[in-house]
Design a protein around this motif. Structure first.
Motif, PDB file in Angstrom:
ATOM      1  N   ALA A   3       0.861  -1.199   0.000  1.00 25.97           N
ATOM      2  CA  ALA A   3       0.000   0.000   0.000  1.00 25.97           C
ATOM      3  C   ALA A   3       0.889   1.238   0.000  1.00 25.97           C
ATOM      4  O   ALA A   3       0.973   1.987   0.971  1.00 25.97           O
ATOM      5  N   THR A   4       1.540   1.480  -1.135  1.00 24.25           N
ATOM      6  CA  THR A   4       2.637   2.449  -1.198  1.00 24.25           C
ATOM      7  C   THR A   4       2.217   3.871  -1.565  1.00 24.25           C
ATOM      8  O   THR A   4       3.048   4.771  -1.567  1.00 24.25           O
ATOM      9  N   LEU A   5       0.943   4.073  -1.902  1.00 22.57           N
ATOM     10  CA  LEU A   5       0.570   5.419  -2.344  1.00 22.57           C
ATOM     11  C   LEU A   5       0.389   6.360  -1.153  1.00 22.57           C
ATOM     12  O   LEU A   5      -0.085   5.950  -0.094  1.00 22.57           O
ATOM     13  N   LEU A   6       0.773   7.608  -1.353  1.00 17.79           N
ATOM     14  CA  LEU A   6       0.543   8.642  -0.345  1.00 17.79           C
ATOM     15  C   LEU A   6       0.044   9.894  -1.062  1.00 17.79           C
ATOM     16  O   LEU A   6       0.793  10.557  -1.781  1.00 17.79           O
ATOM     17  N   SER A   7      -1.241  10.182  -0.864  1.00 15.04           N
ATOM     18  CA  SER A   7      -1.848  11.358  -1.473  1.00 15.04           C
ATOM     19  C   SER A   7      -1.833  12.491  -0.462  1.00 15.04           C
ATOM     20  O   SER A   7      -2.534  12.444   0.550  1.00 15.04           O
ATOM     21  N   ALA A   8      -0.993  13.488  -0.696  1.00 16.35           N
ATOM     22  CA  ALA A   8      -0.890  14.621   0.226  1.00 16.35           C
ATOM     23  C   ALA A   8      -0.358  15.804  -0.545  1.00 16.35           C
ATOM     24  O   ALA A   8       0.404  15.649  -1.499  1.00 16.35           O
ATOM     25  N   GLY A   9      -0.770  16.993  -0.130  1.00 15.17           N
ATOM     26  CA  GLY A   9      -0.303  18.202  -0.788  1.00 15.17           C
ATOM     27  C   GLY A   9      -1.360  18.754  -1.728  1.00 15.17           C
ATOM     28  O   GLY A   9      -1.993  18.010  -2.483  1.00 15.17           O
ATOM     29  N   MET A  10      -1.593  20.059  -1.630  1.00 16.96           N
ATOM     30  CA  MET A  10      -2.580  20.758  -2.447  1.00 16.96           C
ATOM     31  C   MET A  10      -1.869  21.989  -3.042  1.00 16.96           C
ATOM     32  O   MET A  10      -0.643  22.076  -3.013  1.00 16.96           O
ATOM     33  N   SER A  11      -2.642  22.934  -3.574  1.00 19.97           N
ATOM     34  CA  SER A  11      -2.022  24.098  -4.231  1.00 19.97           C
ATOM     35  C   SER A  11      -1.021  24.801  -3.323  1.00 19.97           C
ATOM     36  O   SER A  11       0.034  25.235  -3.781  1.00 19.97           O
ATOM     37  N   GLY A  12      -1.350  24.914  -2.040  1.00 21.88           N
ATOM     38  CA  GLY A  12      -0.526  25.715  -1.141  1.00 21.88           C
ATOM     39  C   GLY A  12       0.628  24.976  -0.496  1.00 21.88           C
ATOM     40  O   GLY A  12       1.519  25.617   0.075  1.00 21.88           O
ATOM     41  N   ASP A  13       0.612  23.671  -0.519  1.00 23.16           N
ATOM     42  CA  ASP A  13       1.631  22.946   0.261  1.00 23.16           C
ATOM     43  C   ASP A  13       2.176  21.713  -0.456  1.00 23.16           C
ATOM     44  O   ASP A  13       2.644  20.772   0.187  1.00 23.16           O
ATOM     45  N   LEU A  14       2.121  21.720  -1.782  1.00 22.89           N
ATOM     46  CA  LEU A  14       2.580  20.516  -2.487  1.00 22.89           C
ATOM     47  C   LEU A  14       4.079  20.276  -2.307  1.00 22.89           C
ATOM     48  O   LEU A  14       4.528  19.126  -2.276  1.00 22.89           O
ATOM     49  N   GLU A  15       4.859  21.344  -2.192  1.00 21.75           N
ATOM     50  CA  GLU A  15       6.313  21.171  -2.017  1.00 21.75           C
ATOM     51  C   GLU A  15       6.620  20.424  -0.713  1.00 21.75           C
ATOM     52  O   GLU A  15       7.432  19.488  -0.699  1.00 21.75           O
ATOM     53  N   GLN A  16       5.951  20.845   0.381  1.00 20.59           N
ATOM     54  CA  GLN A  16       6.192  20.203   1.674  1.00 20.59           C
ATOM     55  C   GLN A  16       5.760  18.739   1.640  1.00 20.59           C
ATOM     56  O   GLN A  16       6.394  17.880   2.241  1.00 20.59           O
TER      57      GLN A  16
END
Ligand SMILES: *Cc1c(COP(=O)(O)O)cnc(C)c1O
Length: 233
Positions: A197-210
């Motif tokens: 289960a290797t997927l990690l969905s995180a980060g949006m317009s404001g924080d995709l870099e982090q």
């Protein structure tokens, strides 16, 4: 600028941000997938995005998502359901969504499995983990301690559902880098029990870099591609 030019321009900028964040994190540029969040925007925009090479789109309201998925069925897109999910809507969502990212309680799992089975589909599941303090109001997502049992329920549901990983949203009022550092720890523990289960969905317009620096494999970007959303209500 025409709408096609506007979208092409914004999409190119977001792709460059993703590539730069991958380089900064010492990751390959193809390690991070882009899900464009098209909620509140018309199917005509989805169509333009598909023409610009977008393969994955995200929606957070069932009726709107179902209508757009139907209208854009010829485009071969992967539809991600990323919103809060009512138990009584879950089976219906599993009839069109390819990925459900917001699974945060066991009641949803049986309903999703039923909807997927009835339509002879296989639906990818991400478990939404809460990064909020335990006492926070309007908390979305499962507590980290609840992930184990939730994952078991997805596995037990059989072939209709595939457990693919985790999803999270950084809480308001906290440095996203701090929140995503917690997420990386939660994920490491989760992966030791569920190595596929290797997927990690995180980060949006404001924080995709982090998020990319903390290991995200997918970012969910809306306003940076489509512009400000029309105000709701
Ligand atoms: C709306 C939404 C996004 C996209 O947010 P932007 O700030 O517009 O990029 C991402 N994830 C979830 C869960 C959302 O609801």
């Amino acid at each position: 600028m025409s709408r096609p030019e506007e979208l092409a321009d914004a999409l190119a900028k977001v792709r460059e941000r993703i590539a730069a964040a991958c380089r900064a994190a010492g990751r390959g540029e193809d390690e991070v997938g882009l899900v464009v969040v098209t909620k509140f925007f018309p199917a005509s925009d989805v169509r333009l995005l598909a023409g610009l090479g977008v393969t994955d789109v995200g929606e957070n309201r069932h009726q709107e998502a179902r209508a757009k998925a139907e209208e854009c069925a010829d485009l071969g897109l992967r539809w991600h359901y990323i919103g809060g999910l009512q138990t009584n809507k879950a089976a219906a969502v599993a009839r069109y969504a390819d990925v459900v990212e917001s699974v945060d309680r066991p009641e949803l799992v049986t309903r999703l499995a039923r909807g997927a089975t009835e339509t002879e589909r296989q639906v990818d599941v991400l478990l939404q983990v809460s990064l909020d303090p335990p006492a926070a109001e309007h908390r979305f997502g499962a507590a980290p301690e609840a992930l184990g049992a939730l994952a078991e329920s997805v596995v037990a549901a059989g072939e209709a559902l595939r457990l693919r990983g985790l999803m999270a949203v950084a809480p308001l009022g906290e440095d996203p880098a701090t929140a995503f550092a917690r997420l990386a720890e939660v994920r490491a523990a989760f992966l030791s029990d569920h190595p596929d289960a290797t997927l990690l969905s995180a980060g949006m317009s404001g924080d995709l870099e982090q998020a990319i620096s903390a290991g995200a494999t997918h970012v969910r970007v809306g306003s940076a591609v489509l512009g400000p959303r029309p105000q709701v209500q």
